[in-house]
Scaffold this motif. Structure first.
Motif, PDB file in Angstrom:
ATOM      1  N   VAL A  29       0.838  -1.203   0.000  1.00  0.00           N
ATOM      2  CA  VAL A  29       0.000   0.000   0.000  1.00  0.00           C
ATOM      3  C   VAL A  29       0.873   1.254   0.000  1.00  0.00           C
ATOM      4  N   ALA A  30       1.926   1.243   0.801  1.00  0.00           N
ATOM      5  CA  ALA A  30       2.824   2.399   0.882  1.00  0.00           C
ATOM      6  C   ALA A  30       3.525   2.635  -0.456  1.00  0.00           C
ATOM      7  N   GLU A  31       3.941   1.559  -1.126  1.00  0.00           N
ATOM      8  CA  GLU A  31       4.607   1.683  -2.428  1.00  0.00           C
ATOM      9  C   GLU A  31       3.668   2.291  -3.464  1.00  0.00           C
ATOM     10  N   ILE A  32       2.409   1.832  -3.479  1.00  0.00           N
ATOM     11  CA  ILE A  32       1.435   2.355  -4.447  1.00  0.00           C
ATOM     12  C   ILE A  32       1.105   3.818  -4.136  1.00  0.00           C
ATOM     13  N   ALA A  33       1.009   4.146  -2.844  1.00  0.00           N
ATOM     14  CA  ALA A  33       0.753   5.544  -2.458  1.00  0.00           C
ATOM     15  C   ALA A  33       1.859   6.451  -2.966  1.00  0.00           C
ATOM     16  N   SER A  35       3.792   5.909  -5.527  1.00  0.00           N
ATOM     17  CA  SER A  35       3.681   5.976  -6.985  1.00  0.00           C
ATOM     18  C   SER A  35       2.572   6.937  -7.401  1.00  0.00           C
ATOM     19  N   ILE A  36       1.432   6.910  -6.679  1.00  0.00           N
ATOM     20  CA  ILE A  36       0.313   7.801  -7.005  1.00  0.00           C
ATOM     21  C   ILE A  36       0.708   9.258  -6.782  1.00  0.00           C
ATOM     22  N   ARG A  37       1.402   9.518  -5.665  1.00  0.00           N
ATOM     23  CA  ARG A  37       1.825  10.893  -5.379  1.00  0.00           C
ATOM     24  C   ARG A  37       2.773  11.398  -6.464  1.00  0.00           C
ATOM     25  N   LYS A  38       3.609  10.518  -6.977  1.00  0.00           N
ATOM     26  CA  LYS A  38       4.614  10.924  -7.966  1.00  0.00           C
ATOM     27  C   LYS A  38       4.027  11.009  -9.376  1.00  0.00           C
ATOM     28  N   SER A  39       3.246  10.004  -9.780  1.00  0.00           N
ATOM     29  CA  SER A  39       2.824   9.908 -11.178  1.00  0.00           C
ATOM     30  C   SER A  39       1.317   9.996 -11.378  1.00  0.00           C
ATOM     31  N   LEU A  63      -7.487   2.018  -3.307  1.00  0.00           N
ATOM     32  CA  LEU A  63      -8.329   2.743  -2.354  1.00  0.00           C
ATOM     33  C   LEU A  63      -7.587   2.903  -1.029  1.00  0.00           C
ATOM     34  N   ALA A  64      -6.919   1.834  -0.577  1.00  0.00           N
ATOM     35  CA  ALA A  64      -6.154   1.913   0.672  1.00  0.00           C
ATOM     36  C   ALA A  64      -5.024   2.929   0.553  1.00  0.00           C
ATOM     37  N   ALA A  65      -4.402   3.024  -0.631  1.00  0.00           N
ATOM     38  CA  ALA A  65      -3.328   3.995  -0.843  1.00  0.00           C
ATOM     39  C   ALA A  65      -3.873   5.432  -0.772  1.00  0.00           C
ATOM     40  N   PHE A  66      -5.032   5.669  -1.376  1.00  0.00           N
ATOM     41  CA  PHE A  66      -5.651   7.002  -1.310  1.00  0.00           C
ATOM     42  C   PHE A  66      -5.968   7.377   0.142  1.00  0.00           C
ATOM     43  N   ARG A  67      -6.473   6.438   0.907  1.00  0.00           N
ATOM     44  CA  ARG A  67      -6.795   6.707   2.305  1.00  0.00           C
ATOM     45  C   ARG A  67      -5.532   7.013   3.110  1.00  0.00           C
ATOM     46  N   LEU A  68      -4.447   6.325   2.766  1.00  0.00           N
ATOM     47  CA  LEU A  68      -3.171   6.587   3.434  1.00  0.00           C
ATOM     48  C   LEU A  68      -2.686   8.000   3.122  1.00  0.00           C
ATOM     49  N   LEU A  69      -2.803   8.409   1.859  1.00  0.00           N
ATOM     50  CA  LEU A  69      -2.375   9.755   1.451  1.00  0.00           C
ATOM     51  C   LEU A  69      -3.270  10.833   2.084  1.00  0.00           C
ATOM     52  N   ALA A  70      -4.579  10.555   2.152  1.00  0.00           N
ATOM     53  CA  ALA A  70      -5.513  11.546   2.715  1.00  0.00           C
ATOM     54  C   ALA A  70      -5.273  11.763   4.199  1.00  0.00           C
ATOM     55  N   ALA A  71      -4.785  10.716   4.881  1.00  0.00           N
ATOM     56  CA  ALA A  71      -4.557  10.829   6.328  1.00  0.00           C
ATOM     57  C   ALA A  71      -3.115  11.178   6.665  1.00  0.00           C
ATOM     58  N   SER A  72      -2.311  11.493   5.658  1.00  0.00           N
ATOM     59  CA  SER A  72      -0.874  11.717   5.883  1.00  0.00           C
ATOM     60  C   SER A  72      -0.559  13.032   6.586  1.00  0.00           C
ATOM     61  N   GLY A  73      -1.477  14.021   6.512  1.00  0.00           N
ATOM     62  CA  GLY A  73      -1.199  15.330   7.105  1.00  0.00           C
ATOM     63  C   GLY A  73      -0.298  16.194   6.254  1.00  0.00           C
TER      64      GLY A  73
END
Length: 568
Positions: A29-33, A35-39, A63-73
């Motif tokens: 999940v962290a790896e995909i997050a 990748s999403i932030r970068k690309s 979806l889990a990656a998006f939730r991780l990014l949304a809660a990252s602060g």
């Protein structure tokens, strides 16, 4: 099906109700997050609209990656509060299952237990056949059934399988154990511990060892008893058992062993979990074999009530074939009991010839075989032993031809035979594998391998000749020429032809054997003929006074004297 793209708030997105993955891998999940932030999101997940939101078809890790990014602060966290989805209309429950699971299978996202649960859900909830499930998941029907059976493991073993502590092959071995020994279900660690301690982590060997000692489990010899595929209707009628007897329904209508939930096979060995069922089948099958033997040979079955006691044939008599046996009014057939079971020419396995023990009414003395019959029996045994030795010597003389002409490295050949035939004992290969074997050891091993090929490839020899070793060939009267022809056919299966010298040696050896046996029997017959006159006076004496003992001899002598006198 219609499609549209919507940017949907995360709180309105729900998982596929048929999502089989229970836990997302945090590292993935962290790896995909990242990748999403970068690309950005390269592939939009699919979903369907339902009351109160949207259900994903697949894309749960994204979806889990998006939730991780949304809660990252992080400053950009707000832009991940919603996720773009491809909304697909008209999807029913079965399509949701098929699309979601197919994506997971394609990405190899499911562990063995999750996959088994997905297969089971598909077949039960949507009434799919094992064939349909196989087509969806990419397996054949038997593989589907095998994977679903993993769910029968206790929870502790499922956890080991998921964590990688237990391979799927070993898990299937444990399933075999609990099929025939349900009492071990909650103690399968016992098999794992024994494998580690005594069997070099070979779980199959440990399982066999434990089952062989398990009370109530039968390790049955195949194919001597019957084919495990024999259908119930091919067994003679079995006596009914009471309805309140344990496993009564099973005992009254037993399936073929291969289809029985209480049967297990481990490395070619067969185990039965209901000893009473095995005993009933064995009794019924042996009785049918006895009936067949009686009809085909013309010999009577032994009746303990009317025939009385018998002596084991192999202890004092020779089985010289049906025609000779018919002449002996004392010969009977019966199902083998405590005596050693041997293979007899013309008789099925488990049926043995025996001889009645008769008693005189006057002195109740037992009458056994005559001296001449004993001599004949000893000769036949000696000839049988020589025949067996000749067959073994012949095979050994040419055994290396197999191993040499196959062209496979010896250890590789040994492994191949182990895997395909289960015919070679493991100890024969130890020296060769560790590289310390001398040339002599390798030569001996080569011969051992070749011998195993000759006598034990998938029981071909058993089915062809009723024998799997030199003694069996000799006992059943199989000639060396027939054996050589069989070996030639086996050689062709490996892609080569036996040298002409091998066939010629069989013919030469067989001819010498027949000649020696004929001469030995003729010598015994001649000796018996020359000994007959000496027994006549004794026979005459037993006949009674009416025969006038000695008188015929006297008359003959007188007549002879007159004749001589006349000539003079």
């Amino acid at each position: 099906m219609s499609e549209q793209i919507l940017n949907v708030p995360l709180e309105q997105i729900h998982p596929n109700p048929y999502q089989m993955r229970k836990v997302e891998d945090a590292e993935t999940v962290a790896e995909i997050a990242a990748s999403i932030r970068k690309s950005g999101l390269l592939e939009k997940p699919s979903a369907r609209q339902v009351d109160g939101g949207y259900e994903l078809v697949f894309g749960h890790t994204r979806l889990a990656a998006f939730r991780l990014l949304a809660a990252s602060g992080e400053p950009d966290a707000g832009q991940y509060a919603s996720m773009p989805l491809t909304i697909v209309g008209g999807l029913d429950e079965r399509q949701m299952f098929e699309l979601g699971v197919a994506e997971n299978v394609k990405r190899k996202n499911l562990n063995a237990i999750e996959l088994a649960e997905a297969l089971k859900t598909y077949m039960e909830q949507f009434e799919a056949t094992s064939k349909e499930a196989g087509e969806l998941f990419g397996y054949n029907e038997s593989t589907v059934r095998g994977k679903v059976r993993l769910l029968e493991l206790p929870e502790a073993m499922k956890a080991k399988l998921v964590d990688g502590e237990l391979s799927e092959v070993d898990a299937r071995t444990l399933l075999q154990v609990q099929r025939v020994a349900p009492g071990l279900r909650e103690d399968l660690d016992k098999v794992i511990e024994e494998a580690a301690e005594w069997h070099d982590n070979d779980l199959s060997s440990a399982a066999r060892s434990i089952l062989e000692d398990e009370e109530g489990v039968v390790n049955f010899d195949f194919p001597r008893d019957w084919s495990i595929d024999t259908k119930p209707e091919n067994f003679p009628a079995l006596p009914e058992v009471a309805a309140d007897q344990l496993h009564a329904e099973h005992l009254n209508a037993p399936p073929a062993c291969s289809a029985c939930p209480f049967h297990a096979e481990l490395d070619g060995e067969h185990f039965c979990g209901i000893a009473a069922c095995h005993a009933r089948k064995q009794t019924a099958w042996q009785q049918s074999m006895l009936e067949w033997a009686v009809q085909s040979t013309g010999l009577a079955a032994h009746n303990a009530a009317t025939d009385g006691k018998v002596v084991e044939l192999v202890s004092s008599w020779s089985w010289s074939g049906v025609e000779k046996a018919k002449k002996n009014k004392l010969m009977r057939l019966r199902v083998a009991g405590d005596e050693r079971i041997r293979d007899y020419a013309g008789l099925p396995g488990g049926v043995v010839p025996v001889v009645l023990v008769k008693a005189k009414a006057s002195d109740d003395k037992k009458k056994g075989p005559s001296e001449q019959q004993m001599r004949e029996a000893r000769l036949e045994r000696d000839l049988l032993e020589k025949r067996k030795d000749a067959i073994a010597d012949y095979v050994l003389r040419h055994a290396d031809v197999f191993a040499k002409q196959i062209g496979i490295a010896l250890p590789g050949l040994l492994l191949k035979l182990h895997r395909e035939f289960g015919a070679v004992e493991a100890w024969t290969g130890v020296a060769a594998f560790d590289g310390s074997a001398s040339k002599k050891d390798v030569a001996l091993l080569q011969r051992e391998v070749a011998l195993s090929m000759v006598f034990s490839p998938r029981y071909k020899l058993y089915h062809s000749f009723g024998a799997t070793d030199a003694a069996g060939f000799a006992q059943n009267g199989v000639s060396l020429v027939k054996l050589a022809k069989y070996l030639d056919a086996e050689a062709k299966a490996w892609g080569f032809k036996l040298p002409a010298a091998v066939m010629a040696d069989a013919e030469r050896t067989q001819k010498a054997l027949v000649s020696a046996e004929t001469a030995a029997r003729a010598a015994l017959k001649k000796a018996a003929s020359s000994a007959k006159p000496s027994t006549k006076p004794a026979a005459a004496k037993q006949a009674g006074p009416a025969k006038a003992p000695g008188r015929p001899a006297a008359k003959k002598a007188a007549a002879g004297g007159k004749a001589k006198g006349g000539k003079k």
